[in-house]
Scaffold this motif. Structure first.
Motif, short mmCIF file in Angstrom:
data_model
loop_
_atom_site.label_atom_id
_atom_site.label_comp_id
_atom_site.label_asym_id
_atom_site.label_seq_id
_atom_site.Cartn_x
_atom_site.Cartn_y
_atom_site.Cartn_z
N LEU A 58 -72.24 14.16 26.56
CA LEU A 58 -72.46 15.77 26.30
C LEU A 58 -73.63 16.32 27.09
O LEU A 58 -73.35 17.54 27.80
CB LEU A 58 -72.61 15.94 24.84
CG LEU A 58 -71.48 15.53 23.72
CD1 LEU A 58 -71.87 15.94 22.45
CD2 LEU A 58 -70.01 16.40 24.12
N SER A 59 -74.52 15.46 27.41
CA SER A 59 -75.73 15.80 28.02
C SER A 59 -75.32 16.14 29.64
O SER A 59 -76.27 17.07 30.13
CB SER A 59 -76.90 15.14 27.99
OG SER A 59 -76.53 13.70 28.26
N ARG A 60 -74.38 15.66 29.97
CA ARG A 60 -74.07 15.88 31.39
C ARG A 60 -73.05 16.74 31.53
O ARG A 60 -72.16 16.64 32.71
CB ARG A 60 -73.94 14.20 32.07
CG ARG A 60 -75.13 13.60 32.28
CD ARG A 60 -74.98 12.48 32.96
NE ARG A 60 -76.09 11.78 33.07
CZ ARG A 60 -76.28 10.70 33.52
NH1 ARG A 60 -75.15 9.96 34.23
NH2 ARG A 60 -77.28 9.94 33.55
N GLY A 61 -72.52 17.30 30.67
CA GLY A 61 -71.35 18.39 30.60
C GLY A 61 -70.06 17.85 30.00
O GLY A 61 -69.09 18.47 30.19
N GLY A 62 -69.97 16.70 29.31
CA GLY A 62 -68.95 16.19 28.75
C GLY A 62 -68.42 17.03 27.78
O GLY A 62 -69.19 17.90 27.09
N ALA A 63 -67.20 16.95 27.37
CA ALA A 63 -66.48 17.60 26.29
C ALA A 63 -66.37 16.97 24.88
O ALA A 63 -66.30 15.62 25.23
CB ALA A 63 -65.40 18.33 26.80
N HIS A 64 -66.39 17.42 23.84
CA HIS A 64 -66.14 16.75 22.68
C HIS A 64 -64.64 16.72 22.17
O HIS A 64 -64.43 17.45 21.22
CB HIS A 64 -67.17 17.26 21.52
CG HIS A 64 -67.31 16.55 20.31
ND1 HIS A 64 -67.56 15.34 20.04
CD2 HIS A 64 -66.80 17.05 18.93
CE1 HIS A 64 -67.32 14.75 18.87
NE2 HIS A 64 -66.91 15.83 18.19
N VAL A 65 -63.99 16.18 23.11
CA VAL A 65 -62.74 16.15 22.71
C VAL A 65 -61.97 14.36 22.76
O VAL A 65 -62.81 13.72 23.12
CB VAL A 65 -61.73 16.80 24.24
CG1 VAL A 65 -62.04 18.29 24.07
CG2 VAL A 65 -62.12 16.07 25.35
#
Length: 173
Positions: free
Chosen positions: A125-132
């Motif tokens: 998430l800290s590198r722009g990942g999504a919570h999907v």
């Protein structure tokens, strides 16, 4: 609606209730009742919590000690973190994630094959990942939190270092 002996009758009880609510909304009685009850419920719940706080805390502690409670805490923690980072989320639940992993036969750490204990975001998430769901995989503690591990590098670089056979497939090095 029809009239019988000077009284209004409705085709169903539901139609009668809807008409009653509409009349109360129109003359302001419904809003007044909601304001009155909202204050009552708030003060009642505050008094109840003050009187029964220890019992409620004990119930919550017992629930959090169960597997369902632990899963709910983990899910809430991941959702809260994604909201905080304004990450994209698909609104999945723990059950949705487990169902997908069951369909994929993924019940071990995807990195080393050990029993999984945590859920990992492939792209953090800290590198722009999504919570999907497509970005979540099962992981063991050493692979997810290893000192100097994957969090210092891009995930594909970390995987290529850990599994040299994958380096060519991942296009690293």
């Amino acid at each position: 609606m029809f009239t019988v002996s000077g009284r209004q009758k409705y085709c169903t009880v539901l139609c009668g209730r809807r008409a009653y609510t509409a009349r109360r909304r129109a003359d302001g009685r419904l809003a007044e009742q909601r304001r009155r009850l909202k204050g009552y419920n708030t003060s009642y719940m505050k008094a109840y919590r003050e009187q029964h706080g220890n019992v409620l805390a004990e119930y919550q502690r017992q629930y959090r000690a169960t597997e369902s409670g632990k899963a709910a805490d983990r899910q809430h923690s991941m959702k809260r973190r994604s909201w905080k980072l304004a990450a994209e989320s698909d609104g999945h639940t723990w059950d949705d994630m487990m169902r997908q992993w069951e369909d994929d036969d993924t019940f071990a750490c995807v990195y080393c094959g050990a029993p999984f204990a945590e859920v990992d975001h492939i792209m953090p998430l800290s590198r722009g990942g999504a919570h999907v769901l497509d970005n979540l995989v099962p992981s063991c503690v050493p692979c997810n939190r290893g000192v100097g591990g994957k969090h210092d590098r891009e995930p594909r670089e970390w995987l290529a270092e850990r599994y040299p056979v994958l380096a060519a497939l991942l296009g690293v090095g």
